[in-house]
Write a protein that holds these residues in place. Structure first.
Motif, PDB file in Angstrom:
ATOM      1  N   PRO A  43      -7.074 -23.575 -20.167  1.00  0.00           N
ATOM      2  CA  PRO A  43      -5.689 -23.276 -19.760  1.00  0.00           C
ATOM      3  C   PRO A  43      -5.522 -23.406 -18.256  1.00  0.00           C
ATOM      4  N   GLU A  44      -4.295 -23.655 -17.840  1.00  0.00           N
ATOM      5  CA  GLU A  44      -3.977 -23.799 -16.423  1.00  0.00           C
ATOM      6  C   GLU A  44      -3.242 -22.577 -15.869  1.00  0.00           C
ATOM      7  N   THR A  45      -2.531 -21.859 -16.741  1.00  0.00           N
ATOM      8  CA  THR A  45      -1.779 -20.692 -16.296  1.00  0.00           C
ATOM      9  C   THR A  45      -1.923 -19.557 -17.302  1.00  0.00           C
ATOM     10  N   ALA A  46      -1.623 -18.365 -16.829  1.00  0.00           N
ATOM     11  CA  ALA A  46      -1.588 -17.190 -17.696  1.00  0.00           C
ATOM     12  C   ALA A  46      -0.330 -16.396 -17.350  1.00  0.00           C
ATOM     13  N   ARG A  47       0.422 -16.022 -18.367  1.00  0.00           N
ATOM     14  CA  ARG A  47       1.686 -15.309 -18.156  1.00  0.00           C
ATOM     15  C   ARG A  47       1.548 -13.858 -18.583  1.00  0.00           C
ATOM     16  N   LEU A  48       2.040 -12.975 -17.745  1.00  0.00           N
ATOM     17  CA  LEU A  48       2.066 -11.548 -18.034  1.00  0.00           C
ATOM     18  C   LEU A  48       3.512 -11.082 -18.144  1.00  0.00           C
ATOM     19  N   SER A  49       3.778 -10.215 -19.106  1.00  0.00           N
ATOM     20  CA  SER A  49       5.086  -9.598 -19.255  1.00  0.00           C
ATOM     21  C   SER A  49       4.947  -8.122 -18.896  1.00  0.00           C
ATOM     22  N   ILE A  50       5.700  -7.699 -17.899  1.00  0.00           N
ATOM     23  CA  ILE A  50       5.584  -6.342 -17.366  1.00  0.00           C
ATOM     24  C   ILE A  50       6.901  -5.608 -17.581  1.00  0.00           C
ATOM     25  N   THR A  51       6.822  -4.406 -18.122  1.00  0.00           N
ATOM     26  CA  THR A  51       8.003  -3.573 -18.338  1.00  0.00           C
ATOM     27  C   THR A  51       7.848  -2.277 -17.555  1.00  0.00           C
ATOM     28  N   VAL A  52       8.755  -2.058 -16.609  1.00  0.00           N
ATOM     29  CA  VAL A  52       8.752  -0.847 -15.798  1.00  0.00           C
ATOM     30  C   VAL A  52       9.820   0.098 -16.353  1.00  0.00           C
ATOM     31  N   SER A  53       9.467   1.359 -16.545  1.00  0.00           N
ATOM     32  CA  SER A  53      10.376   2.326 -17.164  1.00  0.00           C
ATOM     33  C   SER A  53      10.584   3.539 -16.271  1.00  0.00           C
ATOM     34  N   ALA A  54      11.681   4.215 -16.517  1.00  0.00           N
ATOM     35  CA  ALA A  54      11.981   5.481 -15.830  1.00  0.00           C
ATOM     36  C   ALA A  54      12.848   6.323 -16.750  1.00  0.00           C
ATOM     37  N   ARG A  55      12.729   7.636 -16.624  1.00  0.00           N
ATOM     38  CA  ARG A  55      13.522   8.545 -17.440  1.00  0.00           C
ATOM     39  C   ARG A  55      13.901   9.758 -16.590  1.00  0.00           C
ATOM     40  N   GLY A  56      15.162  10.146 -16.668  1.00  0.00           N
ATOM     41  CA  GLY A  56      15.598  11.303 -15.910  1.00  0.00           C
ATOM     42  C   GLY A  56      16.885  11.879 -16.469  1.00  0.00           C
ATOM     43  N   LYS A  57      17.124  13.141 -16.161  1.00  0.00           N
ATOM     44  CA  LYS A  57      18.352  13.780 -16.637  1.00  0.00           C
ATOM     45  C   LYS A  57      19.575  13.313 -15.857  1.00  0.00           C
ATOM     46  N   ASP A  58      19.342  12.783 -14.681  1.00  0.00           N
ATOM     47  CA  ASP A  58      20.431  12.306 -13.839  1.00  0.00           C
ATOM     48  C   ASP A  58      20.355  10.789 -13.729  1.00  0.00           C
ATOM     49  N   ARG A  59      21.489  10.094 -13.868  1.00  0.00           N
ATOM     50  CA  ARG A  59      21.513   8.635 -13.819  1.00  0.00           C
ATOM     51  C   ARG A  59      20.963   8.120 -12.484  1.00  0.00           C
ATOM     52  N   ARG A  60      21.412   8.736 -11.383  1.00  0.00           N
ATOM     53  CA  ARG A  60      20.974   8.285 -10.066  1.00  0.00           C
ATOM     54  C   ARG A  60      19.459   8.454  -9.894  1.00  0.00           C
ATOM     55  N   ALA A  61      18.936   9.589 -10.357  1.00  0.00           N
ATOM     56  CA  ALA A  61      17.501   9.825 -10.232  1.00  0.00           C
ATOM     57  C   ALA A  61      16.697   8.811 -11.046  1.00  0.00           C
ATOM     58  N   ALA A  62      17.172   8.526 -12.268  1.00  0.00           N
ATOM     59  CA  ALA A  62      16.481   7.544 -13.100  1.00  0.00           C
ATOM     60  C   ALA A  62      16.497   6.172 -12.445  1.00  0.00           C
ATOM     61  N   LEU A  63      17.640   5.807 -11.860  1.00  0.00           N
ATOM     62  CA  LEU A  63      17.759   4.505 -11.204  1.00  0.00           C
ATOM     63  C   LEU A  63      16.872   4.431  -9.974  1.00  0.00           C
ATOM     64  N   GLU A  64      16.801   5.513  -9.215  1.00  0.00           N
ATOM     65  CA  GLU A  64      15.956   5.521  -8.024  1.00  0.00           C
ATOM     66  C   GLU A  64      14.478   5.398  -8.402  1.00  0.00           C
ATOM     67  N   ASP A  65      14.051   6.129  -9.444  1.00  0.00           N
ATOM     68  CA  ASP A  65      12.660   6.014  -9.892  1.00  0.00           C
ATOM     69  C   ASP A  65      12.359   4.597 -10.375  1.00  0.00           C
ATOM     70  N   LEU A  66      13.313   4.006 -11.099  1.00  0.00           N
ATOM     71  CA  LEU A  66      13.117   2.655 -11.601  1.00  0.00           C
ATOM     72  C   LEU A  66      13.011   1.657 -10.448  1.00  0.00           C
ATOM     73  N   THR A  67      13.868   1.811  -9.450  1.00  0.00           N
ATOM     74  CA  THR A  67      13.835   0.921  -8.300  1.00  0.00           C
ATOM     75  C   THR A  67      12.511   1.030  -7.552  1.00  0.00           C
ATOM     76  N   ARG A  68      12.041   2.249  -7.373  1.00  0.00           N
ATOM     77  CA  ARG A  68      10.778   2.452  -6.665  1.00  0.00           C
ATOM     78  C   ARG A  68       9.609   1.844  -7.419  1.00  0.00           C
ATOM     79  N   ARG A  69       9.551   2.057  -8.722  1.00  0.00           N
ATOM     80  CA  ARG A  69       8.439   1.511  -9.508  1.00  0.00           C
ATOM     81  C   ARG A  69       8.517  -0.011  -9.594  1.00  0.00           C
ATOM     82  N   ASN A  70       9.726  -0.548  -9.698  1.00  0.00           N
ATOM     83  CA  ASN A  70       9.899  -1.996  -9.721  1.00  0.00           C
ATOM     84  C   ASN A  70       9.407  -2.611  -8.407  1.00  0.00           C
ATOM     85  N   THR A  71       9.751  -1.987  -7.294  1.00  0.00           N
ATOM     86  CA  THR A  71       9.306  -2.479  -5.986  1.00  0.00           C
ATOM     87  C   THR A  71       7.790  -2.435  -5.867  1.00  0.00           C
ATOM     88  N   THR A  72       7.178  -1.388  -6.397  1.00  0.00           N
ATOM     89  CA  THR A  72       5.718  -1.268  -6.358  1.00  0.00           C
ATOM     90  C   THR A  72       5.056  -2.426  -7.096  1.00  0.00           C
TER      91      THR A  72
END
Length: 232
Positions: free
Chosen positions: A28-57
């Motif tokens: 083979p010449e290439t290998a593909r990875l599928s990555i799913t980043v998740s977040a869960r929170g009681k507040d929409r903004r908090a969940a979005l912020e956690d998701l953004t931080r983990r996605n950036t990481t």
């Protein structure tokens, strides 16, 4: 001038139709990875912020491998409310966020290390690898050339069995050009899923030893020839 209008040839110019096929194995010449980043929170903004931080990481970790990363793409992003129904009222119990990332690597040494490091991240799932050849890989051309050579060799053997020789090539057609389903040129392998633990381990996990799976390249052609009169 040779007359090639007869669909089945003539006694003086018999036609011979054969199929050439090649099935080759390539690394083979290439290998593909599928990555799913998740977040869960009681507040929409908090969940979005956690998701953004983990996605950036994840993105920064992948980019740190430089040219070993051939493609890095962000796919669908979703923020979904989880409803908790009590009586007639519908209340949001929590918010779930997900973002999908695709990474294509051409360095399989880096692949094992990156797979382990991503799998060690919080609330991150990794699937793969899917091994593949590039669409413009020379492997496809090599398989097609071998299929043509095999068709010519087969036709020569049929003609020789009749005491004849090939005189001319009338038609050479890829199976896809004759309204038949084209063959699968590469076989991709699914390497399984590596769900991340709930939290990162205190010590870095050892890099996975991933053995590349060879790819099967399949090519078929139909060839029609005119041969000299057989000696019956």
């Amino acid at each position: 001038m040779t007359d090639t209008t007869q669909p089945y040839g003539t006694p003086d110019q018999p036609r011979l139709a054969v199929r050439g096929e090649a099935r080759l194995q390539f690394d083979p010449e290439t290998a593909r990875l599928s990555i799913t980043v998740s977040a869960r929170g009681k507040d929409r903004r908090a969940a979005l912020e956690d998701l953004t931080r983990r996605n950036t990481t994840v993105l920064e970790l992948a980019r740190s491998y430089g040219e070993a990363i051939e493609e890095l793409e962000t796919g669908a992003l979703s923020i979904t409310p989880e409803l908790h129904q009590r009586g007639r009222d519908e209340k949001v119990r929590a918010y779930h966020g997900r973002v999908h990332i695709t990474a294509v690597l051409n360095d399989f040494t880096a692949l094992g290390e990156l797979t382990t490091r991503i799998g060690d991240l919080d609330m991150t799932r990794i699937d793969g690898p899917w091994w593949a050849l590039r669409p413009d890989s020379p492997a496809h051309g090599e398989a097609r050339r071998q299929a043509v050579h095999e068709a010519v060799q087969r036709a020569r053997e049929y003609a020789a069995a009749l005491g004849a020789q090939l005189a001319a090539l009338v038609e050479l057609a890829d199976l896809g050009a004759e309204n038949t389903p084209p063959p699968a040129y590469a076989r991709s392998a699914y390497g399984g899923a590596l769900p991340a633990p709930a939290g990162a381990a205190p010590d870095a996990a050892p890099a996975l030893d991933l053995e590349p799976q060879q790819q099967t390249v399949h090519a078929q052609v139909n060839a029609r020839f005119i041969m000299t009169p057989p000696k019956l």
